[in-house]
Design an enzyme around this catalytic site. Structure first.
Site, PDB file in Angstrom:
ATOM      1  N   TYR A 167      -6.136  -5.807  16.357  1.00  0.00           N
ATOM      2  CA  TYR A 167      -7.115  -4.870  15.800  1.00  0.00           C
ATOM      3  C   TYR A 167      -8.505  -5.151  16.361  1.00  0.00           C
ATOM      4  O   TYR A 167      -9.193  -4.249  16.854  1.00  0.00           O
ATOM      5  CB  TYR A 167      -7.101  -4.996  14.274  1.00  0.00           C
ATOM      6  CG  TYR A 167      -8.169  -4.208  13.546  1.00  0.00           C
ATOM      7  CD1 TYR A 167      -8.274  -2.832  13.704  1.00  0.00           C
ATOM      8  CD2 TYR A 167      -9.045  -4.852  12.673  1.00  0.00           C
ATOM      9  CE1 TYR A 167      -9.246  -2.121  13.016  1.00  0.00           C
ATOM     10  CE2 TYR A 167     -10.012  -4.151  11.977  1.00  0.00           C
ATOM     11  CZ  TYR A 167     -10.112  -2.781  12.161  1.00  0.00           C
ATOM     12  OH  TYR A 167     -11.077  -2.075  11.482  1.00  0.00           O
TER      13      TYR A 167
ATOM     14  N   ALA B 248      -9.366  -6.737  19.065  1.00  0.00           N
ATOM     15  CA  ALA B 248      -9.442  -6.479  20.510  1.00  0.00           C
ATOM     16  C   ALA B 248      -9.598  -4.989  20.788  1.00  0.00           C
ATOM     17  O   ALA B 248     -10.348  -4.575  21.689  1.00  0.00           O
ATOM     18  CB  ALA B 248      -8.188  -7.010  21.196  1.00  0.00           C
ATOM     19  N   SER B 249      -8.903  -4.162  19.987  1.00  0.00           N
ATOM     20  CA  SER B 249      -9.011  -2.708  20.219  1.00  0.00           C
ATOM     21  C   SER B 249     -10.437  -2.236  19.932  1.00  0.00           C
ATOM     22  O   SER B 249     -10.987  -1.387  20.647  1.00  0.00           O
ATOM     23  CB  SER B 249      -7.997  -1.942  19.364  1.00  0.00           C
ATOM     24  OG  SER B 249      -8.349  -1.974  17.981  1.00  0.00           O
TER      25      SER B 249
HETATM   26  N1  LIG Z   1     -12.872  -0.287   5.125  1.00  0.00           N
HETATM   27  C1  LIG Z   1     -13.248  -1.365   5.788  1.00  0.00           C
HETATM   28  O1  LIG Z   1     -13.448  -2.443   5.224  1.00  0.00           O
HETATM   29  C2  LIG Z   1     -13.438  -1.301   7.271  1.00  0.00           C
HETATM   30  C3  LIG Z   1     -13.977  -2.422   7.906  1.00  0.00           C
HETATM   31  C4  LIG Z   1     -14.165  -2.385   9.282  1.00  0.00           C
HETATM   32  C5  LIG Z   1     -13.846  -1.257   9.994  1.00  0.00           C
HETATM   33  N2  LIG Z   1     -13.311  -0.162   9.363  1.00  0.00           N
HETATM   34  C6  LIG Z   1     -12.984   1.008  10.171  1.00  0.00           C
HETATM   35  O2  LIG Z   1     -13.551   2.160   9.581  1.00  0.00           O
HETATM   36  C7  LIG Z   1     -12.745   3.300   9.895  1.00  0.00           C
HETATM   37  C8  LIG Z   1     -12.470   4.084   8.622  1.00  0.00           C
HETATM   38  O3  LIG Z   1     -11.756   3.240   7.738  1.00  0.00           O
HETATM   39  P1  LIG Z   1     -11.660   3.475   6.157  1.00  0.00           P
HETATM   40  O4  LIG Z   1     -11.693   2.150   5.544  1.00  0.00           O
HETATM   41  O5  LIG Z   1     -12.608   4.528   5.745  1.00  0.00           O
HETATM   42  O6  LIG Z   1     -10.143   3.983   6.061  1.00  0.00           O
HETATM   43  P2  LIG Z   1      -9.377   4.999   5.090  1.00  0.00           P
HETATM   44  O7  LIG Z   1     -10.113   5.221   3.832  1.00  0.00           O
HETATM   45  O8  LIG Z   1      -7.964   4.505   5.040  1.00  0.00           O
HETATM   46  O9  LIG Z   1      -9.418   6.367   5.935  1.00  0.00           O
HETATM   47  C9  LIG Z   1      -8.789   6.457   7.173  1.00  0.00           C
HETATM   48  C10 LIG Z   1      -8.937   7.885   7.665  1.00  0.00           C
HETATM   49  O10 LIG Z   1      -8.356   7.979   8.961  1.00  0.00           O
HETATM   50  C11 LIG Z   1      -7.367   9.001   8.934  1.00  0.00           C
HETATM   51  N3  LIG Z   1      -6.307   8.633   9.859  1.00  0.00           N
HETATM   52  C12 LIG Z   1      -5.637   7.452   9.898  1.00  0.00           C
HETATM   53  N4  LIG Z   1      -4.741   7.474  10.883  1.00  0.00           N
HETATM   54  C13 LIG Z   1      -4.835   8.703  11.474  1.00  0.00           C
HETATM   55  C14 LIG Z   1      -4.149   9.329  12.547  1.00  0.00           C
HETATM   56  N5  LIG Z   1      -3.189   8.721  13.226  1.00  0.00           N
HETATM   57  N6  LIG Z   1      -4.526  10.600  12.885  1.00  0.00           N
HETATM   58  C15 LIG Z   1      -5.503  11.233  12.205  1.00  0.00           C
HETATM   59  N7  LIG Z   1      -6.172  10.691  11.181  1.00  0.00           N
HETATM   60  C16 LIG Z   1      -5.830   9.441  10.821  1.00  0.00           C
HETATM   61  C17 LIG Z   1      -6.920   9.112   7.499  1.00  0.00           C
HETATM   62  O11 LIG Z   1      -6.362  10.395   7.268  1.00  0.00           O
HETATM   63  P3  LIG Z   1      -5.303  10.705   6.072  1.00  0.00           P
HETATM   64  O12 LIG Z   1      -5.668   9.818   4.925  1.00  0.00           O
HETATM   65  O13 LIG Z   1      -5.541  12.165   5.795  1.00  0.00           O
HETATM   66  O14 LIG Z   1      -3.989  10.411   6.631  1.00  0.00           O
HETATM   67  C18 LIG Z   1      -8.239   8.898   6.786  1.00  0.00           C
HETATM   68  O15 LIG Z   1      -9.004  10.092   6.798  1.00  0.00           O
HETATM   69  C19 LIG Z   1     -11.476   2.770  10.567  1.00  0.00           C
HETATM   70  O16 LIG Z   1     -11.586   2.928  11.954  1.00  0.00           O
HETATM   71  C20 LIG Z   1     -11.489   1.288  10.224  1.00  0.00           C
HETATM   72  O17 LIG Z   1     -10.845   0.512  11.201  1.00  0.00           O
HETATM   73  C21 LIG Z   1     -13.102  -0.167   8.013  1.00  0.00           C
END
Ligand SMILES: NC(=O)c1ccc[n+]([C@@H]2O[C@H](COP(=O)([O-])OP(=O)(O)OC[C@H]3O[C@@H](n4cnc5c(N)ncnc54)[C@H](OP(=O)(O)O)[C@@H]3O)[C@@H](O)[C@H]2O)c1
Length: 256
Positions: free
Chosen positions: A164, A166-167
């Site tokens: 994760y 690395a990506s």
């Molecule tokens: N939350 C954290 O602590 C945290 C920390 C560091 C980085 N991040 C990064 O922040 C970003 C958002 O994360 P979040 O925590 O807000 O996550 P989240 O609440 O789980 O939301 C993820 C979103 O991405 C969509 N999604 C997932 N896989 C998909 C796919 N293959 N195609 C299209 N849509 C897809 C989901 O759509 P559906 O629900 O409609 O399927 C949802 O809208 C991510 O890139 C994550 O790596 C989060």
């Protein structure tokens, strides 16, 4: 010419903003915040009910939005999304937030090739081809803004997060490369690197989430709206002189 910051409530009127992963969490908060600043927002996710909720919330706030259900995975799915977004945006997409991501955690020796391909497909390949398709048109119009969502674990080694992290480290380098490539033609490219943020993705970690959050000076998880504020800042002309940065929004974790 720099905009008057006191008059920025609808400074994004006339702009179209495409936010991947905007049916939930950070992407949802960003969609709502961009709509509140006047942008026409294109909501993307896979779950219809969640998408409809985001739309209703935006419309309740008198914002403008439309949504598309798309499972993003590769260049073809990215291009399908671009074709739809360009039409839904009345011919232009001005702001792109590459937010959708997958975090498959665990020991390196238990990861499969399919896990690796899924991670790099959604976290690197999809943003790469979205930018490849959208940035040239932004450059032609002389204004565009791209914000990539990374993670704090792109900056330090964390056991169980090799694939994760690395990506997202790749996405941070792409942020700089795209700033160099498109910045001279009016397209700014930046990133935010969230720390633990209270979203459905993070809540799956349970008590571990609180333990990780406690290691930062802020000593708590972030709220999606706190991430959205940073993303909207970078997306807007408030950040007109900022190109190619990754802004940590992590309660101070990577600084300490
Ligand atoms: N939350 C954290 O602590 C945290 C920390 C560091 C980085 N991040 C990064 O922040 C970003 C958002 O994360 P979040 O925590 O807000 O996550 P989240 O609440 O789980 O939301 C993820 C979103 O991405 C969509 N999604 C997932 N896989 C998909 C796919 N293959 N195609 C299209 N849509 C897809 C989901 O759509 P559906 O629900 O409609 O399927 C949802 O809208 C991510 O890139 C994550 O790596 C989060």
């Amino acid at each position: 010419m720099r905009k008057d910051p006191s008059n920025n409530m609808t400074d994004l009127a006339g702009k179209t903003a495409l936010i991947t992963g905007s049916t939930s969490g950070i992407g949802k908060a960003t969609a709502i915040a961009l709509a509140a600043r006047g942008a026409h927002v294109l909501v993307v996710g896979r779950n219809q009910q969640r998408a409809e909720h985001v739309l209703a919330e935006i419309e309740d706030g008198e914002g403008s939005a439309t949504f598309r259900l798309t499972a993003l995975a590769d260049a073809a799915s990215a291009q399908d999304l671009v074709d739809w977004a360009t039409e839904a945006g009345h011919g232009h997409v001005d702001i792109l937030v590459n937010n959708a991501g997958v975090a498959l955690l665990g020991p390196t020796d238990t990861a499969t090739e399919a896990d690796f391909d899924e991670t790099f497909g959604l976290n690197v390949k999809v943003p790469f081809f979205l930018v490849a398709s959208l940035a040239p048109a932004m450059a032609e119009r002389g204004w565009g803004s791209i914000v990539n969502v990374s993670t704090m674990v792109a900056s330090f080694g964390q056991a169980g997060m090799a694939m994760y992290g690395a990506s997202r480290a790749a996405l941070e380098l792409l942020t700089k490369a795209w700033a160099a490539e498109y910045g001279p033609r009016g397209v700014r490219v930046n990133a935010v690197a969230p720390g633990p943020t209270r979203t459905p993705m993070y809540e799956r970690f349970g008590e571990m989430a609180n333990q990780i959050a406690a290691l930062a000076p802020a000593g708590r998880q972030g709220e999606p709206e706190e991430l959205a504020a940073a993303i909207v800042f970078l997306a807007s002309d408030d950040a007109a002189f900022i190109h190619g940065v990754t802004l940590p929004v992590d309660g101070g974790r990577v600084a300490t």
